[in-house]
Design a protein around this motif. Structure first.
Motif, PDB file in Angstrom:
ATOM      1  N   PRO A 201     -16.241   4.240   3.088  1.00  0.00           N
ATOM      2  CA  PRO A 201     -14.800   4.028   2.884  1.00  0.00           C
ATOM      3  C   PRO A 201     -14.393   2.607   3.258  1.00  0.00           C
ATOM      4  CG  PRO A 201     -15.169   5.271   4.886  1.00  0.00           C
ATOM      5  CD  PRO A 201     -16.518   5.132   4.225  1.00  0.00           C
ATOM      6  N   CYS A 202     -13.409   2.071   2.541  1.00  0.00           N
ATOM      7  CA  CYS A 202     -12.969   0.685   2.739  1.00  0.00           C
ATOM      8  C   CYS A 202     -11.470   0.642   2.961  1.00  0.00           C
ATOM      9  CB  CYS A 202     -13.330  -0.186   1.534  1.00  0.00           C
ATOM     10  SG  CYS A 202     -15.090  -0.284   1.188  1.00  0.00           S
ATOM     11  N   ALA A 203     -11.037  -0.361   3.710  1.00  0.00           N
ATOM     12  CA  ALA A 203      -9.613  -0.617   3.943  1.00  0.00           C
ATOM     13  C   ALA A 203      -9.379  -2.116   3.830  1.00  0.00           C
ATOM     14  CB  ALA A 203      -9.173  -0.112   5.314  1.00  0.00           C
ATOM     15  N   VAL A 204      -8.147  -2.480   3.531  1.00  0.00           N
ATOM     16  CA  VAL A 204      -7.762  -3.886   3.465  1.00  0.00           C
ATOM     17  C   VAL A 204      -6.621  -4.092   4.457  1.00  0.00           C
ATOM     18  CG1 VAL A 204      -6.251  -3.407   1.497  1.00  0.00           C
ATOM     19  CG2 VAL A 204      -6.912  -5.756   1.998  1.00  0.00           C
ATOM     20  N   ALA A 205      -6.697  -5.181   5.217  1.00  0.00           N
ATOM     21  CA  ALA A 205      -5.689  -5.494   6.228  1.00  0.00           C
ATOM     22  C   ALA A 205      -5.068  -6.846   5.922  1.00  0.00           C
ATOM     23  CB  ALA A 205      -6.316  -5.510   7.620  1.00  0.00           C
ATOM     24  N   SER A 206      -3.748  -6.901   5.970  1.00  0.00           N
ATOM     25  CA  SER A 206      -3.037  -8.124   5.617  1.00  0.00           C
ATOM     26  C   SER A 206      -1.702  -8.163   6.326  1.00  0.00           C
ATOM     27  CB  SER A 206      -2.839  -8.211   4.100  1.00  0.00           C
ATOM     28  OG  SER A 206      -1.995  -9.287   3.759  1.00  0.00           O
ATOM     29  N   SER A 207      -1.149  -9.351   6.429  1.00  0.00           N
ATOM     30  CA  SER A 207       0.192  -9.520   6.981  1.00  0.00           C
ATOM     31  C   SER A 207       1.259  -9.513   5.897  1.00  0.00           C
ATOM     32  CB  SER A 207       0.271 -10.837   7.762  1.00  0.00           C
ATOM     33  OG  SER A 207      -0.014 -11.938   6.910  1.00  0.00           O
ATOM     34  N   LEU A 208       0.870  -9.336   4.645  1.00  0.00           N
ATOM     35  CA  LEU A 208       1.843  -9.246   3.557  1.00  0.00           C
ATOM     36  C   LEU A 208       2.592  -7.932   3.625  1.00  0.00           C
ATOM     37  CD1 LEU A 208      -0.322 -10.545   0.564  1.00  0.00           C
ATOM     38  CD2 LEU A 208       1.403 -11.832   1.832  1.00  0.00           C
ATOM     39  N   ASP A 209       3.718  -7.848   2.922  1.00  0.00           N
ATOM     40  CA  ASP A 209       4.410  -6.566   2.837  1.00  0.00           C
ATOM     41  C   ASP A 209       3.679  -5.663   1.850  1.00  0.00           C
ATOM     42  OD1 ASP A 209       6.172  -6.648   0.085  1.00  0.00           O
ATOM     43  OD2 ASP A 209       5.919  -8.637   0.961  1.00  0.00           O
ATOM     44  N   ARG A 210       3.895  -4.376   1.981  1.00  0.00           N
ATOM     45  CA  ARG A 210       3.107  -3.396   1.250  1.00  0.00           C
ATOM     46  C   ARG A 210       3.279  -3.515  -0.263  1.00  0.00           C
ATOM     47  NH1 ARG A 210       0.557   1.015   3.110  1.00  0.00           N
ATOM     48  NH2 ARG A 210       1.554   0.673   5.116  1.00  0.00           N
ATOM     49  N   ARG A 211       4.473  -3.765  -0.722  1.00  0.00           N
ATOM     50  CA  ARG A 211       4.709  -3.830  -2.162  1.00  0.00           C
ATOM     51  C   ARG A 211       3.896  -4.955  -2.800  1.00  0.00           C
ATOM     52  NH1 ARG A 211       9.211  -2.621  -5.807  1.00  0.00           N
ATOM     53  NH2 ARG A 211       9.004  -3.957  -7.627  1.00  0.00           N
ATOM     54  N   CYS A 212       3.934  -6.131  -2.169  1.00  0.00           N
ATOM     55  CA  CYS A 212       3.180  -7.267  -2.724  1.00  0.00           C
ATOM     56  C   CYS A 212       1.687  -7.003  -2.678  1.00  0.00           C
ATOM     57  CB  CYS A 212       3.516  -8.535  -1.953  1.00  0.00           C
ATOM     58  SG  CYS A 212       5.216  -9.096  -2.157  1.00  0.00           S
TER      59      CYS A 212
ATOM     60  N   TRP B 285      -7.450  -9.897   4.005  1.00  0.00           N
ATOM     61  CA  TRP B 285      -6.937 -10.305   2.694  1.00  0.00           C
ATOM     62  C   TRP B 285      -7.225 -11.768   2.399  1.00  0.00           C
ATOM     63  CZ3 TRP B 285      -5.193  -8.990  -1.911  1.00  0.00           C
ATOM     64  CH2 TRP B 285      -4.412  -9.873  -2.630  1.00  0.00           C
ATOM     65  N   ASP B 286      -6.935 -12.638   3.354  1.00  0.00           N
ATOM     66  CA  ASP B 286      -7.018 -14.077   3.120  1.00  0.00           C
ATOM     67  C   ASP B 286      -8.451 -14.528   2.936  1.00  0.00           C
ATOM     68  OD1 ASP B 286      -4.284 -14.449   3.284  1.00  0.00           O
ATOM     69  OD2 ASP B 286      -4.318 -14.671   5.464  1.00  0.00           O
ATOM     70  N   ASN B 287      -8.743 -15.082   1.761  1.00  0.00           N
ATOM     71  CA  ASN B 287     -10.027 -15.699   1.410  1.00  0.00           C
ATOM     72  C   ASN B 287     -11.208 -14.736   1.456  1.00  0.00           C
ATOM     73  OD1 ASN B 287      -8.794 -18.344   1.213  1.00  0.00           O
ATOM     74  ND2 ASN B 287      -8.750 -18.330   3.445  1.00  0.00           N
ATOM     75  N   VAL B 288     -10.966 -13.464   1.649  1.00  0.00           N
ATOM     76  CA  VAL B 288     -12.004 -12.451   1.598  1.00  0.00           C
ATOM     77  C   VAL B 288     -11.848 -11.606   0.338  1.00  0.00           C
ATOM     78  CG1 VAL B 288     -12.970 -10.412   2.749  1.00  0.00           C
ATOM     79  CG2 VAL B 288     -12.253 -12.395   4.095  1.00  0.00           C
ATOM     80  N   ILE B 289     -10.614 -11.267   0.013  1.00  0.00           N
ATOM     81  CA  ILE B 289     -10.315 -10.567  -1.236  1.00  0.00           C
ATOM     82  C   ILE B 289      -9.734 -11.534  -2.259  1.00  0.00           C
ATOM     83  CG2 ILE B 289      -8.841  -8.807  -2.290  1.00  0.00           C
ATOM     84  CD1 ILE B 289      -9.212  -7.125   0.153  1.00  0.00           C
ATOM     85  N   ALA B 290      -8.834 -12.392  -1.812  1.00  0.00           N
ATOM     86  CA  ALA B 290      -8.201 -13.355  -2.721  1.00  0.00           C
ATOM     87  C   ALA B 290      -8.299 -14.759  -2.124  1.00  0.00           C
ATOM     88  CB  ALA B 290      -6.742 -12.983  -2.956  1.00  0.00           C
TER      89      ALA B 290
END
Length: 358
Positions: A218-229, A122-127
């Motif tokens: 197929p693609c996936a996104v991995a992040s330490s954020l909570d799912r709702r955010c 997520w960090d600096n790759v998507i946003a």
């Protein structure tokens, strides 16, 4: 006919079921004005609603402003549970159990790109989260009447270090634990306020995802954020349709590598067939620990810090699907496996004797 490993109708899956690829049902709550408090890791996390119109967030959600461990240094994985007891899932286990079945091998022979799986950090790759972090620190400094030095090493610590370390050892803003927790809570609150307004992805990402989707990868996104955010941010950026799976704080992964392994399970791709898009050298190391390939984006870190990556690019428009194929061009079914060398021996020569002459 060959069976599809453990993914059959009669064999239960050893992994917890992956969430649906449709995120709209998760983002909308039937009671939007009601938030429930929950306990996570022995710490109460209460939800509240702010006057600004945004849904508020727990005081210390996820792993924002925390330096995470890399993980899987020796190929170790995570633990899940089945009816007959706990099951340890490591890198070798996934590479063995997530083998393609007979029909999948036929399909991948005709469409080889579909055999891959892409995992985006997520960090600096998507946003562009570095700008969000800097804005949060500057706003906190303004509220506290402090100044942030402009030295390069301090900026690096602010962006990539933990909040505890920065507040206590870099900026020297907090000496007592109570003051530390108060500043951390306010820092995360400022970060989430900016995150809730974020609606623009990294430049070139949408075009790259269009090309990947056309290729059937197929693609996936991995992040330490909570799912709702995470879901709401993807919806604002109009990127939800591109991702088959997401890995968030609710998956309870202890390290970066474990998060990548969880994404591989949700994509139904063995780790050795996955490609991780990262901007951090620690993420590149975690990908390699999982036997995954790593594509790094130069920007948050200079190119010389990303030498371990299998491919480094400055922008997404430098990529093409053929680049992904070339990452695996040197790999075959028995690549780097021990093989027996066949030594051809000539037949023994006949010796001339008296009997053979006469």
């Amino acid at each position: 006919m060959e069976s599809c490993s453990f993914r059959t109708a009669t064999s239960p899956s050893p992994f917890p079921s992956a969430p649906s690829s449709s995120y709209s049902s998760y983002a909308r709550s039937p009671c939007p004005n009601i938030r429930f408090a929950r306990t996570r890791n022995g710490r109460q996390m209460g939800m509240r609603r702010r006057a600004s119109g945004f849904d508020a967030f727990p005081p210390l959600p996820g792993k924002v402003f925390v330096e995470e461990t890399i993980g899987a240094e020796y190929g170790e994985g995570f633990e899940t549970f089945r009816m007959d007891g706990p099951l340890n899932i490591d890198v070798d286990y996934l590479n063995e159990k997530l083998q393609e079945c007979f029909l999948q091998r036929i399909r991948h022979a005709m469409k080889p790109d579909e055999a891959f799986g892409l995992i985006f950090s997520w960090d600096n790759v998507i946003a562009d989260t570095d700008s969000l972090k800097l804005d949060a620190w500057r706003q906190l400094a303004l509220e506290e009447g402090k100044d942030i030095p402009t030295a390069a090493h301090i900026k690096k610590s602010i962006l990539h270090g933990s909040a505890d370390h920065v507040l206590r050892k870099v900026l020297y803003w907090a000496k007592e634990d109570g003051q530390m927790e108060k500043l951390k809570a306010r820092l995360i609150e400022l970060y989430y306020e900016s995150l809730f307004k974020l609606d623009t992805p990294v430049e070139g990402l949408r075009e790259w995802l269009d090309a990947v989707q056309t290729a059937g990868i197929p693609c996936a996104v991995a992040s330490s954020l909570d799912r709702r955010c995470m879901v709401e941010a993807l919806d604002r950026m109009a990127l939800s349709k591109y991702f088959k799976a997401i890995v968030t704080d609710e998956d309870d992964m202890e390290s970066i590598a474990h998060r990548f392994l969880s994404a591989a399970v949700k994509l139904d791709r063995k780790p050795s067939k996955c490609i991780v898009f990262e901007d951090d050298p620690r993420g590149v190391t975690a990908a390699h620990n999982c036997t995954m390939m790593a594509v790094s984006l130069i920007g948050a870190h200079p190119a010389y810090e990303l030498e371990q990556a299998d491919l480094a690019v400055a922008r997404y428009n430098e990529l093409s699907v053929i680049n992904l194929r070339r990452l695996f061009a040197h790999k075959g079914i028995s690549f780097m496996d021990m093989q027996k060398q066949i030594i051809e021996r000539s037949p023994p020569k006949r010796k001339l004797t008296v009997d053979t002459i006469f």
